[in-house]
Write an enzyme that holds these catalytic residues in place. Structure first.
Site, PDB file in Angstrom:
ATOM      1  N   HIS A   6      58.753  41.792 101.498  1.00 34.81           N
ATOM      2  CA  HIS A   6      58.206  43.012 102.100  1.00 34.81           C
ATOM      3  C   HIS A   6      59.325  44.019 102.366  1.00 34.81           C
ATOM      4  O   HIS A   6      60.226  43.751 103.156  1.00 34.81           O
ATOM      5  CB  HIS A   6      57.507  42.614 103.410  1.00 34.81           C
ATOM      6  N   GLU A  33      57.405  44.224  97.574  1.00 33.65           N
ATOM      7  CA  GLU A  33      56.551  45.278  98.110  1.00 33.65           C
ATOM      8  C   GLU A  33      57.448  46.428  98.535  1.00 33.65           C
ATOM      9  O   GLU A  33      58.534  46.199  99.090  1.00 33.65           O
ATOM     10  CB  GLU A  33      55.775  44.734  99.321  1.00 33.65           C
ATOM     11  N   ASP A  35      57.383  51.029  99.596  1.00 35.77           N
ATOM     12  CA  ASP A  35      56.547  52.166 100.013  1.00 35.77           C
ATOM     13  C   ASP A  35      57.069  53.445  99.378  1.00 35.77           C
ATOM     14  O   ASP A  35      58.287  53.655  99.322  1.00 35.77           O
ATOM     15  CB  ASP A  35      56.624  52.324 101.534  1.00 35.77           C
ATOM     16  N   HIS A  48      59.589  54.005 103.906  1.00 33.08           N
ATOM     17  CA  HIS A  48      58.334  53.625 104.546  1.00 33.08           C
ATOM     18  C   HIS A  48      57.680  54.751 105.338  1.00 33.08           C
ATOM     19  O   HIS A  48      56.496  55.038 105.188  1.00 33.08           O
ATOM     20  CB  HIS A  48      58.564  52.429 105.475  1.00 33.08           C
ATOM     21  N   GLU A 109      53.209  50.580  97.418  1.00 33.88           N
ATOM     22  CA  GLU A 109      52.262  51.092  98.401  1.00 33.88           C
ATOM     23  C   GLU A 109      52.418  52.598  98.486  1.00 33.88           C
ATOM     24  O   GLU A 109      53.485  53.106  98.843  1.00 33.88           O
ATOM     25  CB  GLU A 109      52.494  50.463  99.786  1.00 33.88           C
TER      26      GLU A 109
HETATM   27  O1  G3P Z   1      51.673  46.661 102.038  1.00 34.02           O
HETATM   28  C1  G3P Z   1      51.628  45.824 103.122  1.00 34.02           C
HETATM   29  C2  G3P Z   1      52.300  46.397 104.334  1.00 34.02           C
HETATM   30  O2  G3P Z   1      53.526  46.904 103.958  1.00 34.02           O
HETATM   31  C3  G3P Z   1      51.500  47.472 105.007  1.00 34.02           C
HETATM   32  O3  G3P Z   1      52.097  47.869 106.195  1.00 34.02           O
HETATM   33  O4  G3P Z   1      53.359  49.436 107.610  1.00 34.02           O
HETATM   34  O5  G3P Z   1      54.566  47.680 106.350  1.00 34.02           O
HETATM   35  O6  G3P Z   1      53.596  49.577 105.153  1.00 34.02           O
HETATM   36  P1  G3P Z   1      53.454  48.668 106.325  1.00 34.02           P
HETATM   37 CA    CA Z   2      54.183  48.830 102.978  1.00 34.83          CA
END
Ligand code: G3P
Ligand code: CA
Length: 679
Positions: A6, A33, A35, A48, A109
């Site tokens: 993540h 993962e 952003d 993020h 994301e």
């Molecule tokens: O994509 C899963 C997770 O990353 C969603 O929450 O706030 O970490 O982007 P966040």
């Molecule tokens: Ca995310």
């Protein structure tokens, strides 16, 4: 459980940075993962928050910076040069080799629920396509419109809908046409029946349970087994290293040293020799692997064999342990006896010749892991060849096209005949890659895990290794016992007793079943071989009674899948004129079939051939041998053996079995040699 890093390895390095991504790639993760946001001048960048305040030394919205301005901002990493916000292009450049070399996936994301970032969906699709990575991406967003739009722009993409609540994710499935749900892990609770969705459930964990780099707090390790039972297939975590091993070649270190033999330095064949011991099966090593010697009272020398294997010599169970399926390389042999550690310079196989320093006899039962340990770095793992990568993607596409909501998918394989010198490691990598992409509901192995030509202890250990490999796919494993698994093949002097093999393979249960309430299918697993009987192939009286009872006590409206190693009828079995109680068993299944309990299929291995036999009112389905071989004769009428070739996609042969929630047909999607089948 599929593990995703993540925002990269974000507890150890600043989140969403090239360093955090690079560090995560060292582990055997499913994917990364990250952003994305967009700059004032339209560049997609990886960060993020909508604002730069939390993670950099700047302030303000990302959308108000040009890329050049954004690149001035520093991300403190605790030591050395500060990090910079990476562009998506830079990240794709970094990750592309891992995607194409090891089938790493990326979850992008789209952070467009607070700032809409018009055009982001088209732009990210274009950028990914430019890198040739479309097949390696999962797109997600908290904004349902964005998930729906990206699917509309390209219906072939994989998507996931994000929300804290799994129920809300499910509620949005229809409007977004998402292929997966991405809920907050702490909102997943029993009773939501996410396992019935038949979709990947990728749960993410942050906030109070997983601090990011530089934050205070204690990591809570998730109970992945508990999550799996609630239907979670994947976990996004800041601590991928807690759940995954480093990507590295494995070494089969349970091999035993046999006293009184050593390889002949000229021919490589094992010959009798007093006072030493050697491993009978050559062990595979890879360039860069390190061997640490842990037995100060022993010394060794190494006999090196070529990594080139003659495919004809890995032919299933004609392999003789004492012969070579690879060539000795005398020029690479260690001349001197030593107890020093060493690093291997190239790929190949080794036999270790070991002796005691005090000149005494070598003891029985010493395993390589008792005297040395092997380690390898991720760089020593060869990339997945492109012909497999294409097959992995094709298999996923076909499964996605035919597996509806409420259907089940199982990996189905038979006759792995594991021995060193085969291609099991590659098979496992392919199974893993497909498994990560389709999140199967289970793995079924129809027996003959090994050749059963070794001492029973070695056979048992190899079985446990193969079993562990299959369990590492992260879903339930069901098996049948094959005739070779009893270790009685070719009058092996060290067979398992019935009790031993039932305990080892079946936890003491000769026959068993599992029920799936979603598809209303009872899957029955039968023992079909007993080396002690005159008619060795077939089903004993106890099995017949158990089978009848199991069929009779099945809830109304339910259907059956039946699995055995040996086929139930002699006309589809070359090796014997009779199958003990086979016809009775088939008649019982026919009766159930007639009385409103459809038998969707009776699956078996053993024949090393593909066949669907349709003369009994339900399909009896044979699956070929997962191990590559050239064994076309001695097959029943109507059986088919596809051509196989090492270093080609036809080296592999296994299926994804799709069981539909309704209707009585099954889909078998073939990986490797052979074709897709439908019953
Ligand atoms: O994509 C899963 C997770 O990353 C969603 O929450 O706030 O970490 O982007 P966040
Ligand atoms: Ca995310």
């Amino acid at each position: 459980m599929n593990i995703w890093a993540h925002r990269g390895l974000s507890y150890k390095y600043p989140e969403n940075t090239l360093t955090a991504f690079r560090a995560a790639c060292a582990y055997d993760i499913t994917g990364i993962e990250l952003d994305i946001q967009k700059t004032k001048d339209g560049e997609i960048v990886v960060i993020h928050d909508e604002k730069v305040d939390r993670t950099t030394d700047g302030t303000g919205f990302v959308k108000d910076f040009t890329l050049k301005e954004l690149k001035q901002l520093k991300i403190a990493n605790g030591e050395g040069e500060p990090e910079r916000i990476p562009t998506m292009r830079e990240v794709l450049e970094l990750l592309k080799p891992y995607c194409l070399g090891d089938d790493l996936l990326i979850n992008i994301e789209m952070k467009n629920s607070e700032v809409r970032y018009e055009g982001m969906e088209e732009e990210i699709l274009r950028l990914v396509a430019e890198f040739g990575l479309s097949d390696h991406i999962v797109y997600s967003s908290f904004l349902p419109e964005a998930v729906a739009l990206i699917k509309e722009l390209d219906p072939t993409v994989r998507t996931g809908i994000l929300h804290d609540s799994p129920d809300q994710c499910v509620a949005w499935l229809e409007q977004t046409k998402a292929d997966a749900i991405h809920p907050f892990v702490q909102e997943v609770v029993p009773g939501q029946h996410l396992e019935r969705l038949g979709l990947p459930v990728r749960a993410w964990n942050i906030r109070n349970q997983e601090p990011f780099f530089g934050e205070e707090g204690t990591v809570v390790r998730q109970d992945t087994e508990k999550l799996r039972k609630m239907g979670v297939t994947d976990l996004f975590t800041n601590n991928a290293d807690l759940y995954c091993e480093l990507r590295a070649p494995r070494f089969r270190d349970t091999m035993r040293l046999i006293p009184g033999v050593a390889p002949d330095p000229q021919t490589g064949l094992l010959t009798e020799k007093e006072g030493v011991a050697a491993n009978v099966e050559p062990a595979e090593v890879r360039a860069g692997m390190r061997m640490r010697w842990n037995a100060p009272h022993l010394e060794y020398r190494i006999h090196r064999y070529s990594g080139e294997i003659d495919p004809a010599l890995i032919y299933t169970y004609t392999y003789h342990p004492e012969s070579n399926w690879t060539t000795i390389c005398p020029e690479k042999e260690t001349e001197d006896w030593t107890d020093a550690d060493r690093t291997f310079e190239d790929d190949g196989y080794i036999r270790l010749e070991v002796r005691r320093k005090d000149g005494q006899e070598m003891a029985e039962g010493i395993r390589l892991k008792d005297i040395c340990t092997f380690s390898g770095s991720p760089d020593h793992l060869p990339p997945i060849p492109s012909y497999f990568l294409q097959e992995i993607q094709e298999t996923e596409r076909t499964v996605r096209a035919c597996r509806g909501r409420g259907d089940r998918a199982y990996l189905l394989l038979a006759d792995s005949h594991y021995a060193t010198g085969g291609h099991w490691e590659e098979t496992l990598r392919n199974l893993k890659a497909v498994s990560r992409r389709i999140c199967p509901d289970g793995v079924i192995h129809l027996g003959d895990f090994t050749d059963g030509l070794m001492p029973s202890e070695q056979t048992g250990e190899w079985f446990l290794e193969v079993k562990e490999d299959l369990l590492s796919l992260g879903c339930p494993l069901r098996i049948c016992v094959g005739n070779h698994d009893t270790n009685s093949f070719r009058n092996n002097p060290d067979p398992f007793t019935r009790e031993e093999w039932e305990t080892l393979y079946l936890d003491g249960k000769k026959n068993s079943f599992t029920d799936d309430a979603r598809t209303k299918v009872r899957s029955i697993f039968l023992s079909s071989f007993d080396p002690k009987e005159k008619e060795r192939y077939g089903f004993d009286a106890g099995t017949v009674v158990w089978f009848a009872k199991t069929l009779l006590t099945t809830p109304i409206g339910w259907r059956f899948l039946i699995f055995s190693h040996v086929p139930p009828l002699p006309e589809i079995h070359y090796w014997s004129k009779e199958i003990r109680n086979g016809l009775t068993m088939v008649r019982l299944a026919q009766t159930a079939n007639r009385l409103g309990h459809p038998v969707l299929g009776w699956f078996h291995g053993h024949n090393h051939a593909d066949q669907i036999y349709r003369r009994k009112g339900f399909p009896i389905i044979s699956i070929g041998c997962v191990k590559m071989e050239d064994f076309k004769d001695k097959k029943p009428n109507g059986a088919f053996v596809p051509d196989r070739k090492a270093g080609d996609v036809t080296q592999e042969l296994w299926d994804v079995l799709v069981v539909h929630g309704s209707g009585n047909s099954l889909d078998l999607i073939r990986f490797g040699a052979g074709t897709d089948r439908k019953t």
